[in-house]
Write an enzyme that holds these catalytic residues in place. Sequence first.
Site, short mmCIF file in Angstrom:
data_model
loop_
_atom_site.label_atom_id
_atom_site.label_comp_id
_atom_site.label_asym_id
_atom_site.label_seq_id
_atom_site.Cartn_x
_atom_site.Cartn_y
_atom_site.Cartn_z
N CYS A 132 0.82 -1.23 0.00
CA CYS A 132 0.00 0.00 0.00
C CYS A 132 0.85 1.27 0.00
O CYS A 132 0.33 2.36 -0.22
CB CYS A 132 -0.94 -0.01 1.19
SG CYS A 132 -1.79 -1.58 1.37
N HIS A 141 -3.43 6.61 2.04
CA HIS A 141 -3.88 5.32 1.54
C HIS A 141 -5.27 5.04 2.11
O HIS A 141 -5.50 5.22 3.31
CB HIS A 141 -2.87 4.24 1.96
CG HIS A 141 -3.38 2.86 1.80
ND1 HIS A 141 -3.97 2.42 0.63
CD2 HIS A 141 -3.44 1.81 2.66
CE1 HIS A 141 -4.34 1.17 0.79
NE2 HIS A 141 -4.04 0.78 2.00
N ASN A 160 -10.20 -1.08 -0.22
CA ASN A 160 -8.76 -0.89 -0.12
C ASN A 160 -8.11 -1.45 -1.39
O ASN A 160 -8.08 -2.66 -1.58
CB ASN A 160 -8.27 -1.61 1.14
CG ASN A 160 -6.77 -1.53 1.33
OD1 ASN A 160 -6.03 -1.20 0.40
ND2 ASN A 160 -6.30 -1.87 2.52
#
Length: 312
Positions: free
Chosen positions: A114, A239, A269
């Site tokens: 990420c 993020h 996500n």
Amino acid sequence: MNGLKLLATGRCLPKTAVSNEEMSRWVDTSDEWIASRTGIRQRYFCGEGETALTLAAGAARQALARSGIDPAGLGCVLCATVSPDYATPSLACLVQAELGLPEDIPVLDVNAACSGFLYAVAAARGFLAQSGRHYALVIGVEVLSRLMDMTDRSTCVLFGDGAGAAVFEAVPNAPFASLQGARGGKAILANGPGPLAPRLTMDGRAVFRFAVEAIPRCIDGILTQTHLTLNDIDWVVCHQANERILDHCIKKLHAPAEKFYKNMARYGNTSAASIPIALDEMNEQGLLKPGQTLLCVGFGGGLTWAAALFTL
Ligand code: UT7
């Protein structure tokens, strides 16, 4: 070394959006559980004919077209991903071939989960400094649906597929700062596509604790480097893992919540893709304006963290 300015963005999502309601038909979960714990309402999953390459190339084409640059002037092509179509050729090489990008430049994938997009931005700056070229294409793309165990409700409701891309220009004296770090461990673990099981596992609580410590530390790190305060920053783009994580950090930092962009409700996500997707959505909504200063923060698998400050 020159700073980087963000010139243009693009994004590409799979055709199929999957709501929390639909997820609750596959595993024992509910819209209420997912939304209250994470802020996620839907995510996209790749279907027939959709791959990391189709997403990455789609996002990259859009960003390059909007930038107005001649792609022959690119100085590097970086693809941040943990879910490329192949171990080799890299996804970045596949994008280069698909889009007919220059051959005499660095073209590579970056695996920092990420945090990958921001690791790649910093690497791109270094490559441009080395060659004296002016433009970098940085892509974040994931097809996490291919890594997930779709019977594991503790992970399959959290992640999604998608790609975002950005074209940066190296500009003398442009404000720029970045930092990166890692603490190797297996709190988030994914095998590549293949027969090994379990595929993607995560110690959610440990990652939550890590994230709410890493984000403020990254923001403080960049502000210290640049002698700026949050008042000088127009947008903080973190993020997009989980709304509760961001809210926790906003509180801890006594930060103005309206500066923190959030879109996990629409995408889940998407790991390395989440920051460039957010940047492109912000661009589309007219939120990004010339001269603004952005502070981006990534955190996740590895464990890794990274942050970057740049202007528009
Ligand atoms: O890019 C970085 C990515 N990682 C993250 O952002 C993850 C950070 N962690 C988190 O956001 C949270 O830890 C989660 C959202 C993953 C989980 O929330 P939690 O409040 O920490 O839940 P938990 O894992 O402690 O589980 C609580 C309960 C358990 O049931 P019991 O044992 O209390 O009966 C789970 O089995 O919730 C259950 N559960 C679910 N229930 C409904 C776990 N997943 C689900 C689900 N639907 N999808």
